[in-house]
Design an enzyme around this catalytic site. Structure first.
Site, PDB file in Angstrom:
ATOM      1  N   ASP A   1       0.873  -1.167   0.000  1.00 41.65           N
ATOM      2  CA  ASP A   1       0.000   0.000   0.000  1.00 41.65           C
ATOM      3  C   ASP A   1       0.914   1.221   0.000  1.00 41.65           C
ATOM      4  OD1 ASP A   1      -1.596   2.160   0.698  1.00 41.65           O
ATOM      5  OD2 ASP A   1      -2.797   1.020   2.133  1.00 41.65           O
ATOM      6  N   VAL A   2       0.812   2.056  -1.025  1.00 40.07           N
ATOM      7  CA  VAL A   2       1.763   3.180  -1.150  1.00 40.07           C
ATOM      8  C   VAL A   2       1.557   4.251  -0.076  1.00 40.07           C
ATOM      9  CG1 VAL A   2       2.148   2.829  -3.622  1.00 40.07           C
ATOM     10  CG2 VAL A   2       0.368   4.453  -2.861  1.00 40.07           C
TER      11      VAL A   2
ATOM     12  N   TYR B   1      -9.194  15.267  -6.571  1.00 45.13           N
ATOM     13  CA  TYR B   1      -8.252  14.722  -7.564  1.00 45.13           C
ATOM     14  C   TYR B   1      -7.423  15.846  -8.181  1.00 45.13           C
ATOM     15  CZ  TYR B   1      -6.590  11.972 -11.560  1.00 45.13           C
ATOM     16  OH  TYR B   1      -5.809  11.328 -12.493  1.00 45.13           O
TER      17      TYR B   1
ATOM     18  N   MET C   1      -9.814   3.436 -14.702  1.00 49.70           N
ATOM     19  CA  MET C   1     -10.084   4.682 -13.986  1.00 49.70           C
ATOM     20  C   MET C   1     -11.033   5.601 -14.758  1.00 49.70           C
ATOM     21  SD  MET C   1      -7.404   7.545 -12.554  1.00 49.70           S
ATOM     22  CE  MET C   1      -6.813   6.619 -11.152  1.00 49.70           C
TER      23      MET C   1
HETATM   24  N1  LIG Z   1      -6.864   7.029 -16.695  1.00 44.44           N
HETATM   25  C1  LIG Z   1      -6.800   8.331 -16.864  1.00 44.44           C
HETATM   26  O1  LIG Z   1      -7.633   8.928 -17.558  1.00 44.44           O
HETATM   27  C2  LIG Z   1      -5.693   9.121 -16.238  1.00 44.44           C
HETATM   28  C3  LIG Z   1      -5.501  10.453 -16.652  1.00 44.44           C
HETATM   29  C4  LIG Z   1      -4.495  11.220 -16.054  1.00 44.44           C
HETATM   30  C5  LIG Z   1      -3.710  10.657 -15.060  1.00 44.44           C
HETATM   31  N2  LIG Z   1      -3.919   9.357 -14.677  1.00 44.44           N
HETATM   32  C6  LIG Z   1      -3.086   8.844 -13.599  1.00 44.44           C
HETATM   33  O2  LIG Z   1      -2.375   7.705 -14.032  1.00 44.44           O
HETATM   34  C7  LIG Z   1      -2.166   6.821 -12.916  1.00 44.44           C
HETATM   35  C8  LIG Z   1      -2.638   5.426 -13.296  1.00 44.44           C
HETATM   36  O3  LIG Z   1      -4.041   5.482 -13.537  1.00 44.44           O
HETATM   37  P1  LIG Z   1      -4.815   4.330 -14.331  1.00 44.44           P
HETATM   38  O4  LIG Z   1      -5.664   4.990 -15.313  1.00 44.44           O
HETATM   39  O5  LIG Z   1      -3.880   3.278 -14.751  1.00 44.44           O
HETATM   40  O6  LIG Z   1      -5.781   3.816 -13.149  1.00 44.44           O
HETATM   41  P2  LIG Z   1      -6.156   2.353 -12.650  1.00 44.44           P
HETATM   42  O7  LIG Z   1      -7.288   2.536 -11.706  1.00 44.44           O
HETATM   43  O8  LIG Z   1      -6.313   1.428 -13.807  1.00 44.44           O
HETATM   44  O9  LIG Z   1      -4.839   1.907 -11.845  1.00 44.44           O
HETATM   45  C9  LIG Z   1      -4.457   2.522 -10.646  1.00 44.44           C
HETATM   46  C10 LIG Z   1      -3.806   1.472  -9.762  1.00 44.44           C
HETATM   47  O10 LIG Z   1      -3.395   2.105  -8.544  1.00 44.44           O
HETATM   48  C11 LIG Z   1      -3.566   1.155  -7.521  1.00 44.44           C
HETATM   49  N3  LIG Z   1      -3.677   1.788  -6.202  1.00 44.44           N
HETATM   50  C12 LIG Z   1      -4.670   2.586  -5.737  1.00 44.44           C
HETATM   51  N4  LIG Z   1      -4.465   2.891  -4.449  1.00 44.44           N
HETATM   52  C13 LIG Z   1      -3.316   2.265  -4.085  1.00 44.44           C
HETATM   53  C14 LIG Z   1      -2.582   2.180  -2.871  1.00 44.44           C
HETATM   54  N5  LIG Z   1      -2.998   2.814  -1.757  1.00 44.44           N
HETATM   55  N6  LIG Z   1      -1.445   1.447  -2.842  1.00 44.44           N
HETATM   56  C15 LIG Z   1      -1.009   0.799  -3.952  1.00 44.44           C
HETATM   57  N7  LIG Z   1      -1.670   0.843  -5.136  1.00 44.44           N
HETATM   58  C16 LIG Z   1      -2.801   1.552  -5.202  1.00 44.44           C
HETATM   59  C17 LIG Z   1      -4.880   0.438  -7.874  1.00 44.44           C
HETATM   60  O11 LIG Z   1      -4.992  -0.803  -7.205  1.00 44.44           O
HETATM   61  C18 LIG Z   1      -4.770   0.328  -9.382  1.00 44.44           C
HETATM   62  O12 LIG Z   1      -4.248  -0.924  -9.791  1.00 44.44           O
HETATM   63  C19 LIG Z   1      -2.922   7.445 -11.736  1.00 44.44           C
HETATM   64  O13 LIG Z   1      -2.018   8.210 -10.959  1.00 44.44           O
HETATM   65  C20 LIG Z   1      -3.905   8.367 -12.414  1.00 44.44           C
HETATM   66  O14 LIG Z   1      -4.291   9.431 -11.593  1.00 44.44           O
HETATM   67  C21 LIG Z   1      -4.888   8.583 -15.233  1.00 44.44           C
END
Ligand SMILES: NC(=O)c1ccc[n+]([C@@H]2O[C@H](COP(=O)([O-])OP(=O)(O)OC[C@H]3O[C@@H](n4cnc5c(N)ncnc54)[C@H](O)[C@@H]3O)[C@@H](O)[C@H]2O)c1
Length: 244
Positions: A56-57, A149, A186
């Site tokens: 857990d980060v 966010y 997400m």
């Molecule tokens: N998908 C988008 O549209 C988008 C746009 C801009 C930025 N981002 C950023 O990119 C990154 C990845 O997003 P994604 O789209 O792959 O989302 P996702 O939900 O597919 O993956 C996020 C991962 O983070 C993990 N996570 C959450 N809380 C955690 C914790 N406390 N400890 C360890 N792991 C944890 C989840 O289990 C999940 O596997 C994020 O930081 C997100 O904010 C995403």
């Protein structure tokens, strides 16, 4: 023969993290995968022939264990792509529960700090390393109904700059990637929503949401020597959103 770079990818059970882990493995990186859901994490690790360490980060203790596993297994760390994060608030700010705000800040901001700190502690003795934090276009603009966010991603951008300045003397680079909407778990629901999805698409000059690989490729560049003079930078990967 040159050593394969050892790279930690957080959030690698899903979305951008998983695709980044696979992409880096295909480029020859030794990938260390971390996330919370153990089965999905193990799947990514198997696909990358990498190490899986659930953590857990937001937990300093769990992130320290992760760092120790990397030291014990590889003895070094060359790169990090920190993808773990949440977006939970689709609600007007005046109605947002404090718990939602605080949880988002803790996972997205404190988590980025703890992971980067643990990585830097491994990298500093070797005086080299590259850390990529996941910001968002919402690091610099807002589009409403997600104050937590948006605030968290603004903080990630400033955190990245602060760490870049602190650790430049140790040879460690820190950069922030700023995706627009990416087709991952997400954002998929928003992208697929007729009203909100159309609204999003109208704001993307390239006319499509990003695929996770679009972001993964930029992260790989920021890890590579090709970006060796870049630190403290913010790279939008947004199909032109911020240019509009
Ligand atoms: N998908 C988008 O549209 C988008 C746009 C801009 C930025 N981002 C950023 O990119 C990154 C990845 O997003 P994604 O789209 O792959 O989302 P996702 O939900 O597919 O993956 C996020 C991962 O983070 C993990 N996570 C959450 N809380 C955690 C914790 N406390 N400890 C360890 N792991 C944890 C989840 O289990 C999940 O596997 C994020 O930081 C997100 O904010 C995403």
């Amino acid at each position: 023969m040159t050593e394969r770079p050892v790279t930690l990818v957080t959030g690698s059970a899903s979305g951008i993290g998983r695709v980044t882990a696979l992409h880096l493995a295909s480029l020859g990186h030794e990938v260390v995968c971390t996330d919370l859901p153990v089965d999905a994490l193990d799947e990514t690790a198997a696909m990358t022939a990498g190490l899986a360490v659930a953590a857990d980060v937001t937990s300093e203790a769990e992130v320290a264990v992760l760092g120790n596993r990397i030291r014990d297994t590889h003895g070094r760390l060359d790169g990090v792509v920190h993808c773990a994060g949440v977006e939970e608030d689709f609600i007007d700010a005046d109605e947002m529960p404090l718990a939602t705000f605080e949880r988002t800040m803790r996972i997205n901001v404190t988590g980025s700090f703890l992971v980067a700190q643990a990585a830097a502690r491994i990298m500093i003795p070797r005086r080299t390393g590259s850390i990529v934090l996941l910001g968002s276009i919402l690091s610099t603009v807002a589009y409403g109904r997600n104050a937590a966010y948006t605030a968290s991603k603004g903080a990630v951008l400033q955190l990245g700059k602060a760490l870049a300045v602190d650790w430049a003397r140790h040879g460690i680079r820190v950069n922030v990637v700023g995706p627009g909407p990416v087709a991952t778990p997400m954002s998929q629901e928003t992208i697929d929503d007729p009203e909100r999805g159309t609204w999003l698409l109208e704001r993307i000059p390239l006319g499509r949401p990003a695929e996770a690989i679009d972001v993964a490729r930029v992260c790989a560049f920021l890890l590579s020597p090709d970006s060796g003079y870049m630190t403290g930078a913010y790279l939008p990967v947004d199909g032109g959103w911020l240019a509009l």
